[in-house]
Design a protein around this motif. Structure first.
Motif, short mmCIF file in Angstrom:
data_model
loop_
_atom_site.label_atom_id
_atom_site.label_comp_id
_atom_site.label_asym_id
_atom_site.label_seq_id
_atom_site.Cartn_x
_atom_site.Cartn_y
_atom_site.Cartn_z
N GLU A 1 0.80 -1.19 -0.07
CA GLU A 1 0.05 0.06 0.01
C GLU A 1 0.83 1.25 0.00
O GLU A 1 0.52 2.29 -0.64
CB GLU A 1 -0.93 -0.03 1.09
CG GLU A 1 -2.12 -1.03 1.17
CD GLU A 1 -2.58 -1.53 2.29
OE1 GLU A 1 -3.65 -2.18 2.43
OE2 GLU A 1 -2.14 -0.76 3.45
N ASP A 2 1.87 1.32 0.93
CA ASP A 2 2.77 2.52 0.81
C ASP A 2 3.39 2.45 -0.30
O ASP A 2 3.72 3.69 -1.07
CB ASP A 2 4.03 2.22 2.05
CG ASP A 2 3.25 2.48 3.47
OD1 ASP A 2 2.04 2.81 3.34
OD2 ASP A 2 3.91 2.22 4.29
N ALA B 1 -1.63 -2.22 -5.55
CA ALA B 1 -2.85 -1.71 -4.67
C ALA B 1 -3.67 -3.12 -4.62
O ALA B 1 -4.19 -3.51 -3.65
CB ALA B 1 -3.57 -0.43 -4.99
N ALA B 2 -3.79 -3.89 -5.69
CA ALA B 2 -4.59 -4.88 -6.07
C ALA B 2 -4.10 -6.00 -5.29
O ALA B 2 -4.56 -6.90 -4.73
CB ALA B 2 -4.70 -5.29 -7.50
N GLN B 3 -2.64 -6.06 -5.57
CA GLN B 3 -1.99 -7.12 -4.39
C GLN B 3 -2.28 -7.02 -3.15
O GLN B 3 -2.36 -7.76 -2.39
CB GLN B 3 -0.41 -7.08 -4.93
CG GLN B 3 0.04 -7.77 -6.10
CD GLN B 3 1.48 -7.65 -6.42
OE1 GLN B 3 2.24 -8.31 -5.61
NE2 GLN B 3 2.01 -7.01 -7.37
N LEU C 1 4.09 5.24 -5.65
CA LEU C 1 4.13 5.33 -7.16
C LEU C 1 3.01 6.21 -7.82
O LEU C 1 3.29 6.83 -8.98
CB LEU C 1 3.78 3.79 -7.76
CG LEU C 1 5.05 2.90 -7.46
CD1 LEU C 1 4.57 1.71 -7.81
CD2 LEU C 1 6.04 3.30 -8.35
N THR C 2 2.06 6.47 -7.09
CA THR C 2 0.99 7.25 -7.42
C THR C 2 1.41 8.64 -7.42
O THR C 2 1.11 9.52 -8.44
CB THR C 2 -0.29 7.20 -6.54
OG1 THR C 2 -0.84 5.85 -6.58
CG2 THR C 2 -1.60 8.28 -6.66
N ALA D 1 -0.44 2.99 -13.24
CA ALA D 1 -0.61 1.67 -13.45
C ALA D 1 -0.12 0.67 -12.65
O ALA D 1 -0.55 -0.45 -12.07
CB ALA D 1 -0.29 1.53 -14.94
N GLU D 2 1.25 0.75 -12.50
CA GLU D 2 1.94 0.07 -11.34
C GLU D 2 1.36 0.30 -9.95
O GLU D 2 1.37 -0.64 -9.20
CB GLU D 2 3.51 0.75 -11.45
CG GLU D 2 4.32 0.37 -12.74
CD GLU D 2 5.63 0.83 -12.45
OE1 GLU D 2 6.49 0.40 -11.81
OE2 GLU D 2 6.01 2.04 -13.03
#
Length: 707
Positions: A670-671, A689-691, A676-677, A683-684
Motif C-alpha cells: 500500500e505504501d 494496490a490490488a496485490q 508510485l501514485t 498503472a504500477e
C-alpha cells in the motif's frame, strides 16, 4: 671385699635372668593395656560420631591412632582406625581427607590379607564409593567393577556383593550410563532376594537409586511411586527426621519439580533442608545440596535475585569443601550462571558457564548429559547476547549429545529443541521455529503431559512464531493456553506471566484491540519491574512495546516518552547496540517521522539498519522493518527515488520470508502504491494496490477460519 663383689655380681646376674624371664610378660601386659586403651578410644569415638559430637570423635580417634602406632603388628587395628577416620571425615563432609584414610586402609589389607581377600575387596568398593562422592567417578569405575565381579564369585558374600553392585550402579549413573545403572540396581536387589536376605535399609537404598535412574530417563510416575515407598520405609526404620528420610524427601521433591509441581516440590525440599540443617555441619555437601535445591526452586518460581544469591553461597561452600574441580562445583556454576543471565548479567554468566564446562568435560568426557546441559545454557546466553551464529553451533552440538546419550524422546531433547526454536525466532525463521516448538511440545507431552509449566513456555513461544507469521488468532489461542497452564502451576507475579501478557499484548496491537493491549502491557510491566527490576532488558522491551501501541494509536507524545525511556535503559545495558535496543530505535524513528523530525529519524533508522545487518541474515524480516521505515521517511521528504529503492529491498525480503498474505507485506504494498501514485506511475500503483487488497482479504479469511 671380694665376697661383697661376688655377691653383687650374682645379684646382677639374677636380676638379668629375671628380667629376661619376665620381659615378655611385661611386654604382654603393656600390649594388652594399649589394646584396651585403643578399644576404649575407638569405641568412644564411634559413639561420639553417632551422637554428632564430631570434634570429640576426632580427638578420641587421634588418641586411638597414636596408641595403635605403638602396636606395629596389629595392622588390622590400624586399618579399622583408618576406616573410622574416613567415616568421621565423611560425616564432616571432608572427602579428600577421607580418601587418604581409605587408601591407607586398603593398602594394609592388600599387603597382609591379599588383593582378593573378601575384606580387601569390600574395602575397594568402599574406596570407590568415596571417590564418587569426591567427584572422581571415572577413577572409581574400574574399582567398582572389580569389587562387584569378585564378590559375586565368593560364596557367602551375597549381601556384600549386592551392596557392591548397588555402588557400581551409582557410579555408572554419575557417568551418564543410566540404562546400565538401572540394570545393575535390579541385579543388586535380585541377588539379595535370591540369597534370602531381608534388609529393609539395603532394599530401600537400591529402590531409591533405581527411582533416581527412572527419573533421569523421564519415567516420572514410576519414579515418584518408588520414592514414596522408600520414604515410608526410611521414616519407619530410621525415623521421620533422619538423614536417610531427608534424602528421600529431596529425591521426591526433585521428581515433583520435574513434573512441574513446584508448590509441592518446595514443601518437600524445605522439609529435607530442615533435617539437614539440624543434623549436618553448615558446609557439609549434603546441606549445601539442600541449599542448592532451594535456589533451584526459587528460580522455577521466578525469584531470580534470591536464587542467584543462594547459588553464589552454595558455590563458595562447595569450592571450600569439595575443591574447585568437583562436578558439584560445576553444577553450582551453571545454576548461578542461568540466574545471572535472567537478571541480565550475561558476561558473568558466560564466564561461569565456561568454567563449568571445563570441569564437567574433565570429569565425564564429552558425551555426557551434564555437558549437553551446560552447552544448551551457554547457547541460551549467546542468543540473549545476539551472538546468534555461535549459539546455533552450540545448540546443534548439545542436541547431538542429548539424542545420542538420552534418546530422541527425552524431555531434555524437547528443551533443546525449544531453545533452537527461540534461536530460529531470532533468525526470522518463523515457520521453522513453529515446527521446532511443536516438535518439542509433542516430545515432552509423552513424559510431562500437556499442562507442565515448560509446555506453557513452548506454547507461548509458538504464539510468538505465529504472531510473526501473521496468524494472529492462532497466536492468541496458544498464548491463552499458556496463560491457563501458568495460572494453575505458577504463583502470581511469576516472570513467565509477564512474557505471556507481553505476547498477548503484541497480538492485540496487530489485531487493533488497543484497549486490551494496554491492559496487558500494564500487567506485564508490573511483573517485570517486580521480578527483575527497573533497569532490565525485559522492562525496556515492555516500554518499547508501549511505544509501539501508542504509535499505532497516533498518540505520539506518549509513544515518544515510552520509547525514549526504553532507549535510555538499552543504552545503559548494551550501549544501544542490541537487537532489542534497535527495535525501540526503529519505532522511535517512526515517531520522529510522524513528527517531521526527519534528521533524527534518519540517524535512528540508519543505526537500526546497521546493527540488524551486522547481526542478522540479510533476508531477515527485521531488516525489512528498517528498510520499510527508511522508505516511508524518504517518501515524507519527497526523496522518491530513494524511497522506491528501500521499498523494493523491503518487499523482496518480506515476500521471501513471510506468507504472501501477511499484513506487513500488505502495508508495504500500500505504501509503495501511494509512492508510485505520487510519481505518476498509476498503472504500477494499481497493480500493487490490488496485490495489497488480495493479501488483506486472504488474511481476513484465514483469521476467520482460525477462530
Amino acid at each position: 671385699m671380694a665376697t661383697r663383689q661376688i655377691l653383687s655380681e650374682v645379684l646382677l646376674a639374677l636380676f638379668i635372668i629375671l628380667f629376661i624371664i619376665f620381659l615378655p610378660v611385661l611386654r604382654g601386659l603393656q600390649r594388652r593395656y594399649r589394646i584396651r586403651m585403643w578399644v576404649k578410644s575407638f569405641t568412644a569415638s564411634r559413639e561420639a560420631r553417632k551422637h554428632k559430637q564430631l570434634s570429640e570423635a576426632r580427638r578420641l580417634l587421634e588418641a586411638a591412632l597414636k596408641t595403635v602406632g605403638r602396636l606395629p603388628r596389629h595392622w588390622k587395628m590400624r586399618a579399622f582406625t583408618y576406616d573410622e577416620f574416613a567415616a568421621l571425615c565423611i560425616a564432616e563432609g571432608k572427602y579428600p581427607e577421607a580418601e587418604q584414610f581409605k587408601r591407607s586402609s586398603l593398602l594394609l589389607r592388600e599387603k597382609f590379607d591379599g588383593p582378593r581377600a573378601p575384606e580387601t575387596v569390600i574395602a575397594t568398593s568402599s574406596l570407590a564409593t568415596l571417590l564418587d562422592k569426591a567427584g572422581k567417578s571415572a577413577e572409581a569405575e574400574p574399582l567398582h567393577r572389580h569389587a562387584a565381579q569378585t564378590l559375586q564369585e565368593l560364596p557367602g558374600f551375597a549381601i556384600e556383593a549386592s551392596n557392591a553392585l548397588n555402588n557400581y550402579a551409582c557410579c555408572l549413573h554419575k557417568l551418564g550410563r543410566v540404562d546400565e545403572s538401572a540394570s545393575l540396581y535390579k541385579q543388586s536387589m535380585a541377588l539379595a532376594k535370591q540369597a534370602g536376605i531381608d534388609e529393609p535399609a539395603q532394599s530401600a537404598n537400591s529402590l531409591n537409586n533405581l527411582a533416581v535412574a527412572m527419573s533421569d530417563t523421564a519415567r516420572y510416575a514410576e519414579a515418584e511411586a518408588l520414592h514414596r515407598e522408600v520414604l515410608a520405609t526410611r521414616q519407619k526404620g530410621s525415623g521421620p527426621d533422619s538423614l536417610s528420610a531427608a534424602a528421600s524427601l529431596t529425591n521426591l521433591g526433585s521428581v515433583k519439580m520435574r513434573q512441574g509441581e513446584y508448590i509441592e516440590a518446595e514443601e518437600l525440599l524445605a522439609k529435607a533442608k530442615e533435617i539437614r540443617d539440624k543434623e549436618l555441619p553448615a558446609d557439609h555437601p549434603q546441606r549445601l545440596s539442600a541449599l542448592n535445591n532451594q535456589a533451584i526452586i526459587f528460580s522455577k518460581q521466578g525469584r531470580y535475585v534470591e536464587s542467584a544469591a543462594l547459588h553464589a553461597e552454595v558455590l563458595a561452600g562447595r569450592e571450600r569443601i569439595l575443591g574447585p574441580d568437583h562436578p558439584e562445583v560445576s553444577a553450582s556454576l551453571m545454576n548461578l550462571a542461568m540466574a545471572q543471565s535472567t537478571l541480565g548479567q550475561n558476561r558473568d554468566a558466560e564466564a561461569n558457564l565456561d568454567r563449568s564446562l571445563a570441569i564437567t568435560r574433565r570429569a565425564f568426557g564429552e558425551q555426557h548429559p551434564s555437558v549437553a546441559d551446560i552447552l544448551n545454557n551457554l547457547a541460551v546466553v549467546f542468543t540473549r547476547g545476539d551472538r546468534i551464529a555461535e549459539a546455533a553451533e552450540i545448540h546443534r552440538h548439545a542436541l547431538q549429545i542429548r539424542e545420542t546419550v538420552q534418546g530422541p524422546d527425552h524431555p531434555s531433547v524437547a528443551q533443546n529443541l525449544g531453545n533452537v526454536g527461540a534461536l530460529e525466532l531470532r533468525l526470522g525463521k518463523y515457520s521453522e521455529a513453529a515446527a521446532s516448538f511443536s516438535r518439542a511440545f509433542a516430545i515432552a507431552e509423552k513424559t510431562l503431559g500437556a499442562d507442565h509449566p515448560e509446555q506453557a513456555r513452548r506454547l507461548s513461544n509458538l504464539a510468538v512464531a505465529h504472531l510473526n507469521l501473521g496468524h494472529y488468532n492462532r497466536a492468541a489461542q496458544y498464548a491463552d493456553q499458556a496463560l491457563r497452564i501458568r495460572a494453575v502451576k505458577l504463583k502470581p507475579g511469576h516472570l513467565e506471566f509477564g512474557f505471556t501478557w507481553l505476547n498477548l499484548a503484541n497480538i492485540r496491537i496487530e489485531q487493533g484491540f488497543y484497549s486490551d493491549a494496554s491492559e496487558l502491557l500494564e500487567k506485564a510491566l508490573s511483573v517485570f519491574r517486580a521480578s527483575v527490576g527497573e533497569e532490565h532488558e525485559h522492562t525496556a522491551i515492555c516500554l518499547s512495546n508501549f511505544g509501539k501501541l501508542y504509535l499505532a494509536q497516533q498518540r505520539l507524545p506518549e509513544a515518544d516518552s515510552c520509547l525514549a525511556q526504553s532507549m535510555l535503559m538499552h543504552n545503559k545495558l548494551s550501549g544501544g547496540t542490541s537487537l532489542n535496543a534497535v527495535f525501540a530505535a526503529n519505532h522511535l524513528a517512526d515517531v520522529r517521522t510522524e513528527q517531521a523530525q526527519f534528521e533524527e529519524a534518519d540517524l535512528l533508522l540508519n543505526k537500526s539498519l546497521q546493527v540488524r545487518e551486522s547481526k542478522l541474515p540479510p533476508e531477515h524480516p527485521h531488516v525489512a522493518l528498517s528498510l520499510h521505515s527508511l522508505g516511508r521517511l524518504c517518501a515524507r521528504q519527497g526523496l522518491h527515488a530513494d524511497s522506491e529503492k528501500y521499498y523494493k529491498r523491503a518487499l523482496a525480503i518480506r515476500e521471501a520470508a513471510l506468507p504472501m498474505e501477511h499484513p506487513y507485506r500488505a502495508k508495504l504494498l500500500e505504501d509503495f502504491a501511494a509512492l508510485l501514485t505520487a510519481r505518476g506511475r498509476c498503472a504500477e500503483a494499481a497493480d500493487y494496490a490490488a496485490q495489497a487488497h488480495a493479501a488483506r482479504e486472504k488474511h481476513a479469511d484465514d483469521e476467520a477460519s482460525a477462530v
